[in-house]
Design an enzyme around this catalytic site. Structure first.
Site, short mmCIF file in Angstrom:
data_model
loop_
_atom_site.label_atom_id
_atom_site.label_comp_id
_atom_site.label_asym_id
_atom_site.label_seq_id
_atom_site.Cartn_x
_atom_site.Cartn_y
_atom_site.Cartn_z
N GLU A 84 6.11 -20.89 1.53
CA GLU A 84 7.26 -20.49 1.04
C GLU A 84 6.99 -19.25 0.58
O GLU A 84 5.97 -18.76 -0.31
CB GLU A 84 7.80 -21.20 -0.21
CG GLU A 84 7.95 -22.67 0.19
CD GLU A 84 9.37 -22.83 0.79
OE1 GLU A 84 10.18 -21.89 0.94
OE2 GLU A 84 9.51 -23.89 1.27
N THR A 134 -0.81 -12.37 0.38
CA THR A 134 -0.01 -11.18 0.20
C THR A 134 -0.56 -10.28 -1.11
O THR A 134 -1.54 -10.91 -1.92
CB THR A 134 1.53 -11.71 -0.58
OG1 THR A 134 2.07 -10.47 -0.86
CG2 THR A 134 1.15 -12.60 -1.80
N ASP A 135 -0.28 -8.95 -0.85
CA ASP A 135 -0.84 -8.21 -2.14
C ASP A 135 0.05 -8.16 -3.37
O ASP A 135 -0.48 -7.85 -4.40
CB ASP A 135 -0.48 -6.62 -1.74
CG ASP A 135 1.13 -6.27 -1.36
OD1 ASP A 135 1.99 -7.29 -1.52
OD2 ASP A 135 1.42 -5.39 -1.11
N GLU A 136 0.94 -9.38 -3.40
CA GLU A 136 1.73 -9.62 -4.66
C GLU A 136 0.92 -10.17 -5.64
O GLU A 136 0.98 -10.38 -6.87
CB GLU A 136 2.80 -10.28 -4.51
CG GLU A 136 3.95 -9.49 -3.51
CD GLU A 136 5.40 -10.04 -3.53
OE1 GLU A 136 5.76 -10.77 -4.60
OE2 GLU A 136 6.02 -10.05 -2.33
N TYR A 159 6.16 -16.83 -6.95
CA TYR A 159 5.82 -16.84 -5.58
C TYR A 159 4.24 -16.34 -5.61
O TYR A 159 3.26 -16.83 -5.06
CB TYR A 159 6.59 -16.01 -4.77
CG TYR A 159 5.94 -15.51 -3.47
CD1 TYR A 159 5.40 -16.33 -2.44
CD2 TYR A 159 5.60 -14.28 -3.37
CE1 TYR A 159 4.64 -16.09 -1.55
CE2 TYR A 159 5.01 -13.72 -2.12
CZ TYR A 159 4.66 -14.44 -1.19
OH TYR A 159 4.01 -13.92 -0.11
N LYS A 163 0.74 -18.05 -4.59
CA LYS A 163 -0.26 -17.60 -3.59
C LYS A 163 -1.56 -17.23 -4.18
O LYS A 163 -2.58 -17.63 -3.56
CB LYS A 163 0.27 -16.32 -2.94
CG LYS A 163 1.57 -16.60 -1.98
CD LYS A 163 1.35 -17.58 -0.67
CE LYS A 163 0.06 -16.79 0.08
NZ LYS A 163 0.03 -17.70 1.47
N ASN A 189 5.67 -6.87 5.20
CA ASN A 189 5.93 -6.88 6.45
C ASN A 189 7.47 -6.62 6.89
O ASN A 189 8.21 -7.22 6.08
CB ASN A 189 5.56 -8.26 6.98
CG ASN A 189 4.01 -8.22 7.41
OD1 ASN A 189 3.61 -8.68 8.25
ND2 ASN A 189 3.08 -7.92 6.40
N LYS A 198 15.15 -11.26 3.54
CA LYS A 198 14.56 -9.92 3.05
C LYS A 198 14.89 -8.78 3.26
O LYS A 198 15.87 -8.42 3.88
CB LYS A 198 13.06 -10.01 4.05
CG LYS A 198 12.10 -11.34 3.86
CD LYS A 198 11.63 -11.70 2.43
CE LYS A 198 10.85 -12.75 2.58
NZ LYS A 198 9.48 -12.70 2.94
N LEU A 199 14.42 -7.67 2.44
CA LEU A 199 15.25 -6.37 2.16
C LEU A 199 15.62 -5.80 3.62
O LEU A 199 16.72 -5.55 3.75
CB LEU A 199 14.24 -5.66 1.31
CG LEU A 199 15.09 -4.14 1.25
CD1 LEU A 199 16.11 -3.99 0.30
CD2 LEU A 199 13.78 -3.24 0.59
N PRO A 214 23.15 -3.86 -1.69
CA PRO A 214 22.83 -4.05 -3.03
C PRO A 214 21.31 -3.64 -3.60
O PRO A 214 20.38 -3.98 -2.55
CB PRO A 214 22.92 -5.49 -3.36
CG PRO A 214 22.81 -6.21 -2.15
CD PRO A 214 23.59 -5.03 -1.25
N VAL A 215 20.92 -2.78 -4.19
CA VAL A 215 19.49 -2.10 -4.50
C VAL A 215 19.23 -2.61 -5.83
O VAL A 215 20.13 -2.21 -6.83
CB VAL A 215 19.62 -0.80 -4.21
CG1 VAL A 215 18.22 -0.05 -4.52
CG2 VAL A 215 19.97 -0.11 -2.82
#
Length: 357
Positions: A84, A134-136, A159, A163, A189, A198-199, A214-215
């Site tokens: 996820e 992920t870098d998160e 999230y 991870k 990515n 995703k954005l 929306p930002v």
């Protein structure tokens, strides 16, 4: 011919990797995917009928199924992309992230370890378990610096916490049991076939339909963007040349603020699909309340994978984004099919504990 078990191979990154591997015609791929909302076989529909590709619907947490696949196909590598992956969804429902990303990875490691123990010494030495992360997991950066492979973990969302936990299990299985594992931590990515929550795909589709864009917050959150094809080439480099027990950061060298990303999308669509007399799509941008735990900046130092394995991104952000926008313009039927479930491009991730900042 090498056999690879790819988990999560119907997702955005996984399907790109499967397409690359099959294209090389030297690898047999067994693709295990649960086909949740972000896993879609349409992303693999262009694959020719091939004796080198097998799709299996299933869950990495199903011990019996995973053990059976390992025994039946006897892979030389496992690449774990089953996860996820959307921060906003993890805020609204963290339990599923723990179940899949933590418990599922643990169960996959266990079954892989049992299978690996049955191999000959030469087979064990050549085996690899590649865990895609992920870098998160590193948390948030200040205005300068970049994440390296030795940056301490400091996850700030459910999230990224899930991870981070899975990364630690993978590391532990190498140091405790000797399982030849590899970990990659990638930046954000983007590219064709990305699920439109995703954005970048969300903004592309909303801009096409003249919906508000929306930002979050002031739009100055910064991410390092990585074209998905470049990422998957990096994964293959790590799989073939990486040293067991090592971590490799993968980044696109393309830091942009979220506002810059949306503005570039607007300008690209205005250029590729001009409308006489229409207002610039930048006028659709609207600022909304920031999401909880929104990290300010991510940046990847990818010198290790470049210096040791010779990988570097081939796409600039501008070239990759132009390719991505053009793909969505040319494939409305794919967008319609993947958007036909419960997700309708509504805002997610507004679930906040009382008093949370």
């Amino acid at each position: 011919m090498k056999t690879i078990l790819v988990t999560g191979g119907a997702g955005f990154i996984g399907s790109c990797l499967v397409r690359q591997l099959i294209r090389g015609e030297t690898t047999r791929v067994v693709n295990l995917d649960k086909l949740t909302y972000a896993g879609n076989l349409d992303s693999l529909a262009m694959l020719p009928e091939s004796p080198h590709y097998t799709f299996v619907s299933g869950d990495i947490g199903d011990d019996e199924q995973v053990a059976g696949l390992l025994t039946q196909y006897r892979p030389q590598a496992v690449i774990n992309l089953a996860a996820e992956s959307h921060v906003d969804r993890s805020i609204d429902g963290p339990a599923e992230f723990v179940h899949t990303n933590v418990v599922g990875t643990f169960q996959l490691l266990e079954q892989t370890r049992h299978y690996w123990s049955t191999l000959t010494p030469d087979e064990q030495a050549g085996f690899r378990f590649l865990h895609v992360s992920t870098d998160e997991v590193y948390g948030s950066l200040g205005p300068t610096g970049a994440f390296t492979e030795t940056t301490p973990y400091a996850p700030n969302s459910p999230y990224s916490a899930s991870k981070a936990s899975s990364d630690h299990f993978v590391r532990a299985y190498h140091h405790t049991y000797g399982l030849p594992t590899l970990i990659t931590n990638c930046s954000n990515n983007y590219g064709p076939f990305q699920f439109p929550e995703k954005l970048i795909p969300l903004m592309i589709l909303n801009a096409l339909e003249k919906k508000p864009l929306p930002v979050y917050g002031d739009g100055q959150n910064i991410r390092d963007w990585l074209f998905v094809e470049d990422h998957c080439h990096a994964l293959q480099s790590v799989l073939t040349g990486g040293q067991p027990g090592e971590v490799y950061n993968i980044g696109g060298r393309a830091e942009r603020t979220n506002l810059e990303v949306v503005e570039i999308i607007c300008d690209t669509i205005d250029r590729l699909r001009p409308e006489a007399g229409a207002s610039p799509r930048r006028e659709l941008i609207t600022f909304v309340t920031d999401r909880p735990g929104h990290d300010r900046r991510y940046a990847i130092d990818a010198r290790k994978i470049t210096d040791q394995l010779g990988w570097q991104p081939q796409q600039t952000f501008e070239s990759g984004l132009a390719h991505t926008v053009a793909w969505y313009l040319e494939h409305p039927e794919w967008v319609e099919r993947v958007s036909s479930g419960s997700y309708r491009r509504e805002r997610l991730g507004t679930n906040r504990a009382p008093g949370a900042s």
